[in-house]
Design a protein around this motif. Structure first.
Motif, mmCIF file in Angstrom:
data_model
loop_
_atom_site.group_PDB
_atom_site.id
_atom_site.type_symbol
_atom_site.label_atom_id
_atom_site.label_comp_id
_atom_site.label_asym_id
_atom_site.label_seq_id
_atom_site.Cartn_x
_atom_site.Cartn_y
_atom_site.Cartn_z
ATOM 1 N N LYS A 41 -9.411 5.091 10.976
ATOM 2 C CA LYS A 41 -10.733 4.697 11.131
ATOM 3 C C LYS A 41 -11.492 4.013 10.209
ATOM 4 N N ILE A 42 -11.274 4.318 8.987
ATOM 5 C CA ILE A 42 -11.837 3.839 7.884
ATOM 6 C C ILE A 42 -11.257 2.283 7.886
ATOM 7 N N GLU A 43 -10.158 1.898 8.125
ATOM 8 C CA GLU A 43 -9.266 0.734 8.217
ATOM 9 C C GLU A 43 -10.144 -0.130 9.127
ATOM 10 N N THR A 44 -10.533 0.459 10.222
ATOM 11 C CA THR A 44 -11.156 -0.445 11.494
ATOM 12 C C THR A 44 -12.519 -0.720 10.971
ATOM 13 N N VAL A 45 -13.167 0.042 10.555
ATOM 14 C CA VAL A 45 -14.596 -0.067 10.218
ATOM 15 C C VAL A 45 -14.926 -0.899 9.162
ATOM 16 N N THR A 46 -13.940 -1.011 8.235
ATOM 17 C CA THR A 46 -14.154 -1.851 7.063
ATOM 18 C C THR A 46 -13.098 -3.083 7.020
ATOM 19 N N ALA A 47 -12.528 -3.252 8.268
ATOM 20 C CA ALA A 47 -11.567 -4.412 8.384
ATOM 21 C C ALA A 47 -12.215 -6.001 7.982
ATOM 22 N N ARG A 48 -13.235 -6.223 8.419
ATOM 23 C CA ARG A 48 -13.971 -7.508 8.095
ATOM 24 C C ARG A 48 -14.289 -7.492 6.445
ATOM 25 N N GLN A 49 -14.748 -6.683 5.870
ATOM 26 C CA GLN A 49 -15.030 -6.788 4.633
ATOM 27 C C GLN A 49 -13.844 -6.800 3.938
ATOM 28 N N LEU A 50 -12.766 -5.775 4.045
ATOM 29 C CA LEU A 50 -11.340 -6.203 3.395
ATOM 30 C C LEU A 50 -10.776 -7.476 3.495
ATOM 31 N N ALA A 51 -10.848 -8.040 4.643
ATOM 32 C CA ALA A 51 -10.351 -9.460 5.046
ATOM 33 C C ALA A 51 -11.123 -10.452 4.185
ATOM 34 N N GLN A 52 -12.766 -10.246 4.213
ATOM 35 C CA GLN A 52 -13.299 -11.156 3.366
ATOM 36 C C GLN A 52 -13.252 -11.086 1.806
ATOM 37 N N ILE A 53 -12.835 -9.823 1.183
ATOM 38 C CA ILE A 53 -12.369 -9.754 -0.112
ATOM 39 C C ILE A 53 -10.992 -10.611 -0.485
ATOM 40 N N GLN A 54 -10.233 -10.395 0.424
ATOM 41 C CA GLN A 54 -8.819 -11.101 0.437
ATOM 42 C C GLN A 54 -9.147 -12.496 0.287
ATOM 43 N N GLU A 55 -9.866 -13.036 0.965
ATOM 44 C CA GLU A 55 -10.179 -14.528 1.000
ATOM 45 C C GLU A 55 -10.994 -14.788 -0.317
ATOM 46 N N TYR A 56 -11.788 -13.940 -0.917
ATOM 47 C CA TYR A 56 -12.415 -14.155 -1.817
ATOM 48 C C TYR A 56 -11.494 -14.003 -3.100
ATOM 49 N N LEU A 57 -10.546 -13.307 -3.087
ATOM 50 C CA LEU A 57 -9.290 -13.106 -4.269
ATOM 51 C C LEU A 57 -8.637 -14.473 -4.242
ATOM 52 N N ILE A 58 -8.396 -15.004 -3.037
ATOM 53 C CA ILE A 58 -7.342 -16.067 -3.056
ATOM 54 C C ILE A 58 -8.079 -17.240 -3.703
ATOM 55 N N THR A 59 -9.309 -17.409 -3.237
ATOM 56 C CA THR A 59 -10.043 -18.458 -3.829
ATOM 57 C C THR A 59 -10.171 -18.288 -5.375
ATOM 58 N N LEU A 60 -10.668 -16.964 -5.808
ATOM 59 C CA LEU A 60 -10.589 -16.823 -7.379
ATOM 60 C C LEU A 60 -9.413 -17.100 -8.054
ATOM 61 N N LYS A 61 -8.276 -16.761 -7.478
ATOM 62 C CA LYS A 61 -7.225 -17.128 -8.489
ATOM 63 C C LYS A 61 -6.925 -18.981 -8.473
ATOM 64 N N ALA A 62 -7.476 -19.556 -7.315
ATOM 65 C CA ALA A 62 -7.378 -20.872 -7.279
ATOM 66 C C ALA A 62 -8.300 -21.801 -8.090
ATOM 67 N N THR A 63 -9.334 -20.981 -8.445
ATOM 68 C CA THR A 63 -10.746 -21.744 -9.080
ATOM 69 C C THR A 63 -10.499 -21.716 -10.778
ATOM 70 N N ASP A 64 -10.950 -22.839 -11.462
ATOM 71 C CA ASP A 64 -10.772 -22.776 -12.695
ATOM 72 C C ASP A 64 -12.321 -22.956 -13.144
ATOM 73 N N ASP A 65 -13.350 -22.673 -12.153
ATOM 74 C CA ASP A 65 -14.861 -22.929 -12.394
ATOM 75 C C ASP A 65 -15.530 -21.335 -12.789
ATOM 76 N N VAL A 66 -15.930 -21.423 -13.914
ATOM 77 C CA VAL A 66 -16.606 -19.940 -14.332
ATOM 78 C C VAL A 66 -17.587 -19.596 -13.399
ATOM 79 N N ASP A 67 -18.499 -20.513 -13.015
ATOM 80 C CA ASP A 67 -19.595 -20.232 -12.216
ATOM 81 C C ASP A 67 -19.179 -19.670 -10.856
#
Length: 212
Positions: A41-67
């Motif tokens: 149930k937790i996985e279901t109700v937070t699925a969108r936020q978990l997916a968004q965090i994964q996208e942010y982490l991928i972008t974070l690893k790829a960026t060299d810009d501090v801001d």
């Protein structure tokens, strides 16, 4: 005859041990099944936020810009806080008729603190009543999160009020942001208005005889 009686007692004792072991094993299995149900149930109700965090982490690893990295980390903290508190509500609310409003208050306050850490001014108020239904607590916290996520790119300031009325629980929220959403997905009952200064006003109250 004595041997037969003693043997029967030993057999009964063994059977009792087997039954006790099977009962304990079944109880453990039921406990694990219940835990799995809640985690699903937790996985279901937070699925969108978990997916968004994964996208942010991928972008974070790829960026060299501090801001850019700082902005992504702030958003990850905001979403992570929601996942933490929403998961807690799943456990607290499960099979409960009412919960302490303190649970909702803690969820709102911790999310508010995550916003302040991201340099977003935030104030939260909640009616001081002892109890709230699980459905109302979840609806209010999810609505708070929906407002944050919808306005987050340009969110500057937010004042959120959870109120208990004669009809039930509802909310009022004022937001100052640079990018205003036209509506909130999944919350058709949420009313959205904007004043001449660009300040947004969100309201969501139950209809007569209804409830959040």
């Amino acid at each position: 005859m004595l041997f037969r009686s003693r043997l029967t007692q030993e057999e009964l004792h063994d059977i009792g041990d087997i039954i006790q072991a099977e009962t304990a094993q079944k109880a453990q299995w039921l406990q694990l099944s219940e835990q799995n149900r809640l985690y699903d149930k937790i996985e279901t109700v937070t699925a969108r936020q978990l997916a968004q965090i994964q996208e942010y982490l991928i972008t974070l690893k790829a960026t060299d810009d501090v801001d850019t990295a700082r902005r992504l980390l702030k958003r990850i903290v905001i979403l992570g806080t929601y996942i933490k508190r929403r998961s807690n509500l799943v456990f607290v609310c499960d099979k409960a008729e009412d919960i302490d409003t303190a649970e909702l208050r803690l969820s709102l306050f911790e999310s508010a603190e995550s916003l302040r850490l991201s340099d977003i001014r935030c104030a939260v108020q909640i009616t001081d009543t002892a109890k709230i239904s699980p459905a109302s607590a979840v609806a209010i916290y999810d609505a708070f999160e929906a407002i944050i996520e919808a306005t987050l790119p340009g969110l500057q300031e937010i004042l959120f009020c959870a109120e208990h009325t004669a009809q039930g629980w509802g909310l009022r929220c004022s937001v100052q942001c640079t990018d205003a959403p036209a509506a909130l997905p999944g919350l058709p009952q949420m009313q959205l208005e904007r004043d001449d200064d660009g300040l947004l006003y969100f309201t969501m109250f139950p209809a007569e005889g209804g409830g959040l």
